[in-house]
Design an enzyme around this catalytic site. Sequence first.
Site, PDB file in Angstrom:
ATOM      1  N   ASP A   1      50.357  42.427  34.135  1.00 56.70           N
ATOM      2  CA  ASP A   1      48.904  42.230  34.556  1.00 56.70           C
ATOM      3  C   ASP A   1      49.226  43.772  36.139  1.00 56.70           C
ATOM      4  OD1 ASP A   1      47.245  40.624  36.888  1.00 56.70           O
ATOM      5  OD2 ASP A   1      49.069  40.675  37.871  1.00 56.70           O
TER       6      ASP A   1
ATOM      7  N   GLU B   1      45.776  45.055  31.514  1.00 54.86           N
ATOM      8  CA  GLU B   1      44.796  45.155  33.014  1.00 54.86           C
ATOM      9  C   GLU B   1      44.726  46.029  33.321  1.00 54.86           C
ATOM     10  OE1 GLU B   1      43.097  42.929  36.373  1.00 54.86           O
ATOM     11  OE2 GLU B   1      45.606  43.770  35.904  1.00 54.86           O
TER      12      GLU B   1
END
Length: 620
Positions: free
Chosen positions: A269, A311
Amino acid sequence: MSELWSGTAADLDDLTARFTAMYPTLRELFTEVYGERDDCDEQLALLVQQMADSWQDRAPELKEFDARREANPDWFQSADMLGGVCYVDRYAGDLDGVRAKIPYFQELGLTYLHLMPLFLAPERNSDGGYAVSSYRDVNPALGDMDQLRVLAADLRAAGISLVVDFIFNHTSNEHEWARRAIARDDGFEDYYWMFPDREMPDAYEQTVREIFPDDHPGSFVQLEDGRWVWATFHSFQWDLNYSNPAVFRAMAGEMLFLANVGIDILRMDAVAFIWKQLGTVCESLPQAHTLIKAFNAVCRIAAPSLLFKSEAIVHPDEVVRYIDPAECQLSYNPLQMALIWESLATRSVGLLSQALDRRHNLPAGTAWINYVRSHDDIGWTFSDEDAAELGLDGTEHRRFLNAFFVNRFEGSFARGVPFQDNPRTGDCRIAGTTASLVGLGQHHPGAISRIHLAHSIVLSTGGIPLIYLGDEVGQLNDYSYTDNPDHALDSRWVNRPPYPADRYAERDDPRTDAGMIYAGLHRLIEVRRDAPELAGGQLIGFETNNPHVLGYQRPGAGTTVLVLANFADTDELVSAATLSGFVPSAHELTRGEDVSLAGGLRLRPHEFAWLRTAEVNPPN
């Protein structure tokens, strides 16, 4: 390595072989970042001990699984690959509820399951679970770590890889490291970017951008004792200080712990933000890539089957820089996702076709994760330069798309909800389920065909297609999020509805919307599984000479699948001259029928065709 070992000789041999192959790379990467520090060698030695301890703790069945994956490194390139993503609580209640749904996952054809953040997080300030208080504890409302181990094993036995989020850039301000930093305990202040006054925060904020100014202006928040801490996203999410090698080791330890639980893929992330450097934007800096490569090298030694998925919601030219067998083997494809929606709104495929031609093909050993929508909002990530080539002003085009998808444009079929709305400028991002964004809630006549069309693209362009679970039966927006004070100010919860039990109950009834949507998607999934041309990721562009019809080729051994997709609300023709490079007969895979290309091909509104054919004069 042997002096660190107390396990079996065979396990030591396995570890030694990988260590011999990968340690030089790891050492080079680690010293590239930390070599100027006096403790670099000491920290690297401690990291080696961590890797040895982790491998020793790794269960025999996971080591056997490592060996199988190492023998088949392209396993994720198979046409069998199909992903699903969901929140544990909203889709299944808890981890045992997820286990109970494994038979359905097999019915759908899933081989990859991404469970949204499930770790311990503050009850209120959790950012949907992305503010982690412990990477080693499951949210008690969902279960515990032993239940996660059992679920991982059961999914693995069912042929389904388990994916979880590894919140890489920050922790919750309730994490033990943060609590110890607040207490000025034993060096933990250096786990975060903490400053005694505003001098350095002011200097950094000259060049970094605000991400969520509604939560806090700037990039720093003040503690009760007067210190300032870096918080890129929300005030309760504190950025980790990766310039400290102790933080690297700590996060490597969390990563290897999760691998030993049985996690197959970590979604990394907010990777673009992990390195800070004064005088820069502090996004996508070279050291960020070096760090991810170093983490990857750690895993190749101590958990070799673990993969990374990036991501990175950044400029399209930046996204691809994270994708490499030595960095992140998998990556979300946010540009394709956004441009599928752009094409549905405009009925024109120019930007999408351009992106497939220029930005689709990836290095060997890597793959896109292609999706129609996610748990998050939709942002218009195309570059202004790409838009300008097609005569579009990027800013004005984004305003149009925002207006269209939140029903502020006359004739729109979409019922999205604005996220971070600025009515004065027309700036916002779009929240909504697939079904609501295509108009199913108001029974728009093109809604179901648009759902099938959008999914046909992610199922045929290569890589791993990902379905937000519930979309396969047409779940609609959940406006009840406004009744929950923890969700009411975040409109993205509108597209995170609870399990739509009534729609799943109708999935085998062809008279219902849910039944028609499910049957169409299930057919595409089955066809893809049996089409070797659709494995892997290689894609060759195809100019249809029709602005409403997308075209591309997926080459195989002696045959090609030519995909044609009509985004218009009218019948559209791909002419015989355009198709003259192929033999005149083709087999349409999704309907299982032979078609002639001799007179061109007419497609109904939102119709697509997967045509197995051959070129007239194929290259030698």
